[in-house]
Design a protein around this motif. Structure first.
Motif, short mmCIF file in Angstrom:
data_model
loop_
_atom_site.label_atom_id
_atom_site.label_comp_id
_atom_site.label_asym_id
_atom_site.label_seq_id
_atom_site.Cartn_x
_atom_site.Cartn_y
_atom_site.Cartn_z
N VAL A 1 -27.22 -104.54 46.26
CA VAL A 1 -28.02 -103.32 46.31
C VAL A 1 -28.33 -102.94 47.75
CG1 VAL A 1 -30.27 -102.32 45.72
CG2 VAL A 1 -29.01 -103.65 44.02
N PHE A 2 -28.74 -103.90 48.54
CA PHE A 2 -29.03 -103.62 49.95
C PHE A 2 -27.78 -103.20 50.71
CE2 PHE A 2 -32.91 -106.49 49.57
CZ PHE A 2 -33.78 -105.41 49.49
N LEU A 3 -26.66 -103.81 50.38
CA LEU A 3 -25.40 -103.43 51.00
C LEU A 3 -25.04 -101.99 50.67
CD1 LEU A 3 -22.93 -104.39 52.65
CD2 LEU A 3 -21.89 -105.07 50.47
N TRP A 4 -25.22 -101.60 49.41
CA TRP A 4 -24.92 -100.24 48.99
C TRP A 4 -25.85 -99.25 49.68
CZ3 TRP A 4 -27.40 -96.25 46.52
CH2 TRP A 4 -26.59 -95.21 46.08
N ILE A 5 -27.12 -99.57 49.74
CA ILE A 5 -28.09 -98.68 50.40
C ILE A 5 -27.76 -98.57 51.89
CG2 ILE A 5 -30.51 -98.47 51.11
CD1 ILE A 5 -31.25 -99.61 48.35
N GLY A 6 -27.37 -99.68 52.50
CA GLY A 6 -26.99 -99.64 53.92
C GLY A 6 -25.76 -98.78 54.15
N GLU A 7 -24.78 -98.86 53.26
CA GLU A 7 -23.59 -98.03 53.40
C GLU A 7 -23.92 -96.56 53.21
OE1 GLU A 7 -20.69 -99.60 50.72
OE2 GLU A 7 -20.43 -101.44 51.88
N ALA A 8 -24.79 -96.25 52.26
CA ALA A 8 -25.20 -94.86 52.05
C ALA A 8 -25.95 -94.33 53.27
CB ALA A 8 -26.07 -94.75 50.80
N PHE A 9 -26.80 -95.16 53.86
CA PHE A 9 -27.53 -94.77 55.06
C PHE A 9 -26.56 -94.56 56.22
CE2 PHE A 9 -30.15 -95.94 58.82
CZ PHE A 9 -31.07 -94.91 58.72
N LEU A 10 -25.58 -95.44 56.35
CA LEU A 10 -24.57 -95.29 57.40
C LEU A 10 -23.76 -94.02 57.21
CD1 LEU A 10 -23.28 -96.58 59.89
CD2 LEU A 10 -21.78 -97.86 58.35
N PHE A 11 -23.44 -93.69 55.95
CA PHE A 11 -22.73 -92.45 55.65
C PHE A 11 -23.55 -91.24 56.10
CE2 PHE A 11 -21.93 -88.85 52.82
CZ PHE A 11 -20.58 -88.65 53.03
N ALA A 12 -24.84 -91.26 55.80
CA ALA A 12 -25.72 -90.14 56.19
C ALA A 12 -25.80 -90.02 57.71
CB ALA A 12 -27.11 -90.33 55.59
N ILE A 13 -25.90 -91.14 58.39
CA ILE A 13 -25.96 -91.10 59.86
C ILE A 13 -24.65 -90.56 60.43
CG2 ILE A 13 -26.02 -92.57 61.92
CD1 ILE A 13 -28.07 -94.29 60.48
N ALA A 14 -23.53 -91.01 59.89
CA ALA A 14 -22.24 -90.52 60.37
C ALA A 14 -22.09 -89.03 60.11
CB ALA A 14 -21.10 -91.29 59.71
N LEU A 15 -22.54 -88.56 58.95
CA LEU A 15 -22.44 -87.14 58.62
C LEU A 15 -23.30 -86.29 59.55
CD1 LEU A 15 -21.13 -85.19 56.60
CD2 LEU A 15 -23.17 -85.45 55.18
N VAL A 16 -24.52 -86.72 59.79
CA VAL A 16 -25.41 -85.98 60.70
C VAL A 16 -24.85 -85.98 62.11
CG1 VAL A 16 -27.70 -86.04 61.78
CG2 VAL A 16 -27.48 -86.32 59.32
N THR A 17 -24.29 -87.10 62.53
CA THR A 17 -23.69 -87.18 63.86
C THR A 17 -22.52 -86.21 63.99
OG1 THR A 17 -24.35 -89.49 64.02
CG2 THR A 17 -22.66 -88.73 65.56
N LEU A 18 -21.70 -86.12 62.96
CA LEU A 18 -20.59 -85.17 62.99
C LEU A 18 -21.08 -83.73 63.01
CD1 LEU A 18 -18.06 -86.84 60.54
CD2 LEU A 18 -17.83 -86.57 63.01
N PHE A 19 -22.17 -83.45 62.27
CA PHE A 19 -22.76 -82.10 62.31
C PHE A 19 -23.24 -81.78 63.72
CE2 PHE A 19 -23.47 -81.87 57.63
CZ PHE A 19 -22.90 -80.62 57.44
N ILE A 20 -23.79 -82.76 64.43
CA ILE A 20 -24.28 -82.53 65.79
C ILE A 20 -23.12 -82.37 66.77
CG2 ILE A 20 -25.53 -83.61 67.71
CD1 ILE A 20 -27.39 -84.85 65.57
N ILE A 21 -22.11 -83.21 66.64
CA ILE A 21 -20.98 -83.16 67.57
C ILE A 21 -20.13 -81.90 67.35
CG2 ILE A 21 -18.81 -84.30 68.20
CD1 ILE A 21 -20.19 -86.95 67.61
N PHE A 22 -19.93 -81.52 66.09
CA PHE A 22 -19.10 -80.36 65.76
C PHE A 22 -19.92 -79.32 65.03
CE2 PHE A 22 -16.19 -84.07 65.57
CZ PHE A 22 -15.39 -83.74 66.65
N PRO A 23 -20.72 -78.51 65.77
CA PRO A 23 -21.53 -77.49 65.11
C PRO A 23 -20.64 -76.47 64.40
CG PRO A 23 -22.00 -77.57 67.47
CD PRO A 23 -20.88 -78.51 67.21
N GLU A 24 -21.13 -75.98 63.28
CA GLU A 24 -20.33 -75.09 62.44
C GLU A 24 -19.92 -73.81 63.18
OE1 GLU A 24 -20.49 -73.04 58.03
OE2 GLU A 24 -22.23 -74.12 58.78
N ASP A 25 -20.82 -73.25 63.97
CA ASP A 25 -20.50 -72.00 64.67
C ASP A 25 -19.36 -72.17 65.67
OD1 ASP A 25 -22.54 -70.82 63.28
OD2 ASP A 25 -24.01 -71.08 64.89
#
Length: 78
Positions: A7-31
């Motif tokens: 369970v902790f491993l799954w939650i950690g992976e989901a958290f890592l996915f969210a961090i990676a997604l937010v980082t990509l949003f910051i690095i590559f802004p939609e505009d």
């Protein structure tokens, strides 16, 4: 491994996915990415653009998380 560790491993992976997604949003802004693509390809409809942009970011984030988990597993196995 105990079930709680999975369970902790799954939650950690989901958290890592969210961090990676937010980082990509910051690095590559939609505009800026839209401007780059529309400059080369011409007008892109908003519905089409939103689907491809978000799907690309999600798949890239998933790939990054998969690589991190795989490398971590290799290191721990040694």
């Amino acid at each position: 491994m105990k079930p709680i560790q999975y369970v902790f491993l799954w939650i950690g992976e989901a958290f890592l996915f969210a961090i990676a997604l937010v980082t990509l949003f910051i690095i590559f802004p939609e505009d800026k990415v839209y401007w780059l693509f529309s400059k080369r390809l011409g007008f892109i409809e908003e519905y089409t653009w939103n689907n491809y942009y978000f799907m690309t970011l999600c798949l890239t984030s998933l790939l990054i998380v998969s690589i991190i988990v795989y490398v971590t597993a290799l290191i721990r196995k040694r």
